[in-house]
Design a protein around this motif. Structure first.
Motif, PDB file in Angstrom:
ATOM      1  N   GLU A   1      -2.630   3.427  -7.214  1.00 11.67           N
ATOM      2  CA  GLU A   1      -4.027   2.809  -7.546  1.00 11.67           C
ATOM      3  C   GLU A   1      -3.696   1.139  -7.706  1.00 11.67           C
ATOM      4  O   GLU A   1      -2.736   0.664  -7.805  1.00 11.67           O
ATOM      5  CB  GLU A   1      -4.204   3.346  -8.860  1.00 11.67           C
TER       6      GLU A   1
ATOM      7  N   THR B   1       0.937  -1.325   0.106  1.00  9.11           N
ATOM      8  CA  THR B   1      -0.116  -0.145   0.068  1.00  9.11           C
ATOM      9  C   THR B   1       1.037   1.276   0.037  1.00  9.11           C
ATOM     10  O   THR B   1       1.806   1.379   0.804  1.00  9.11           O
ATOM     11  CB  THR B   1      -0.922   0.078   1.421  1.00  9.11           C
TER      12      THR B   1
ATOM     13  N   THR C   1       1.156   9.592  -9.356  1.00 11.60           N
ATOM     14  CA  THR C   1       0.218   9.275  -8.455  1.00 11.60           C
ATOM     15  C   THR C   1      -0.345   7.984  -8.550  1.00 11.60           C
ATOM     16  O   THR C   1      -0.918   7.242  -7.612  1.00 11.60           O
ATOM     17  CB  THR C   1      -0.836  10.128  -7.920  1.00 11.60           C
ATOM     18  N   ARG C   2      -0.409   7.494  -9.872  1.00 16.62           N
ATOM     19  CA  ARG C   2      -0.983   6.067 -10.212  1.00 16.62           C
ATOM     20  C   ARG C   2      -0.473   4.865  -9.540  1.00 16.62           C
ATOM     21  O   ARG C   2      -1.020   3.799  -9.691  1.00 16.62           O
ATOM     22  CB  ARG C   2      -1.212   6.001 -11.694  1.00 16.62           C
TER      23      ARG C   2
END
Lengths: 206, 181
Positions: free
Chosen positions: B125, B109, B121-122
């Motif tokens: 995801e 995570t 920032t992906r």
């Protein structure tokens, strides 16, 4: 002070003395955080609290502060307000705190705050200084929202605010124009908007 | 300031005023800090606990020692977790890594990152992080390097920062776990 003057001081910050497009103040956080509408709103809230607080306090003490210690006193007051905002955001708005990162503490050296303290609050009564702080904040917010909107939509191919997807542009989603989300995209957007506002006569140089 | 005063007092006034302002400001800060300190540390604990229990759904409690979280489900040890720090494009990427046992990744995570919004920032995801679940530690590398992880298009620096941090830190921590036994 009459309502007319309050309104005038308030309105001037939005267009005539727009902090970003006309005064060209606070460009560093503007460039850095205008990548999404969320960040723009978080930054606006932080600037609102700090600018309002510093303008009020500085207008209140303006007649006691000797010239020689003016700047150190202003900076100490501003730094205190920023640290308070920093702690409160960390405790109660952790997501915004994370998103704004280093730019939250850096409001201390944001020239909008010290600029308004110097140019306005140190020479004007409290009521006008409140109007000035509110107007400048609204001007800052509108500029940030405009820049963030363009950068977020073109750079990520859609718009999502606080986790809600408002719309996506199918073609752009798969091939976003990444330059707009990168730092130099910010220069590009701000420059083009400044040029547009001058060309159309909406805003003028001071 | 009134004009006629003894010159000593006049000269001292700015110093006295600045001292008063600083004292008041420090008191305010101490007060606000005391108000928010518990809230902030509780929030950080909560955040860690939330991340861990998301990664290990059966978690009842955890122990933290030597920078390793040992995860328990009602007395049974069900895994380990630790923090890995990647050297990303926009600064440090803090990654919480879970291990099922000493060879297998449970999941990762992204706890915090400052990568380019919309691109780097992906890495946070699921499309990216889910690739790590169930992998052997030795398979954690980008597919172009013969591993099992597909990098995010146009975010190679962020992707490989995560991969390198996870695989290196996992190997260190496994070594540390074996030494402790």
């Amino acid at each position: 002070m009459g309502n007319g003057k309050f309104a005038k001081e308030f309105a001037k910050g939005i267009i005539l003395a727009n902090p970003v497009f006309v005064l060209a103040l606070g460009l560093c956080p503007t460039l850095a955080i205008s990548t999404s509408i969320d960040n723009a709103l978080g930054m606006t809230l932080a600037v609102l609290i700090v600018l309002l607080g510093s303008n009020i306090i500085i207008a209140l003490i303006r007649n006691f502060v000797p010239n020689i210690t003016r700047i150190p006193i202003f900076i100490v007051i501003i730094a205190t307000l920023v640290t308070v905002v920093n702690l409160i955001f960390h405790a109660y708005l952790p997501a915004t705190y994370e998103a704004l990162g280093i730019f939250l503490p850096l409001i201390v050296v944001n020239c909008i705050i010290l600029g308004r303290a110097e140019a306005f609050a140190s020479k004007n009564p409290v009521a006008s200084s409140i109007a000035d702080a509110l107007g400048i904040t609204v001007g800052f917010m509108l500029a940030l929202l405009m820049i963030s909107f363009i950068r977020q939509v073109l750079g990520t191919g859609g718009l999502s605010v606080f986790g809600h997807d408002l719309f996506t542009l199918p073609g752009l989603r798969d091939h976003p124009i990444a330059i707009f989300i990168l730092p130099y995209g910010a220069f590009l957007v701000i420059g083009l908007l400044m040029g547009l506002f001058r060309r159309t006569g909406v805003m003028k140089n001071e | 300031m009134p004009a006629k005063k003894s010159s000593t007092l006049k000269n001292a006034f700015p110093i006295i005023l600045l001292t008063i302002v600083v004292t008041v400001c420090v008191s305010i800060l101490t007060f606000v800090d005391s108000l928010t300190r518990d809230k902030i540390s509780a929030q950080e604990d909560e955040a860690v606990k939330a991340l861990l229990s998301e990664m290990f759904p059966g978690m009842s409690h955890f122990e933290y020692q030597d920078e390793i979280y040992t995860i328990y489900a009602d007395g049974d040890q069900i895994g380990y977790a630790f923090l890995a720090v990647g050297n990303g494009y926009g600064g440090d990427i803090n990654i919480l890594v879970g291990l099922e046992d000493e060879t297998t990744i449970k999941g990762i995570t992204i706890a915090s990152q400052s990568e380019t919004p919309g691109l780097g920032t992906r890495i946070a995801e699921p499309a990216f992080t889910d690739q790590f679940a169930g992998l052997a530690i030795s398979d954690v590398s980008l597919s172009r390097d013969g591993g099992q992880i597909d990098a995010i298009t146009s975010s190679t620096i962020s992707s490989s920062a995560v991969v390198e941090a996870v695989s290196q830190t996992a190997m260190e921590k496994v070594k540390q776990l074996k030494e402790n036994q």
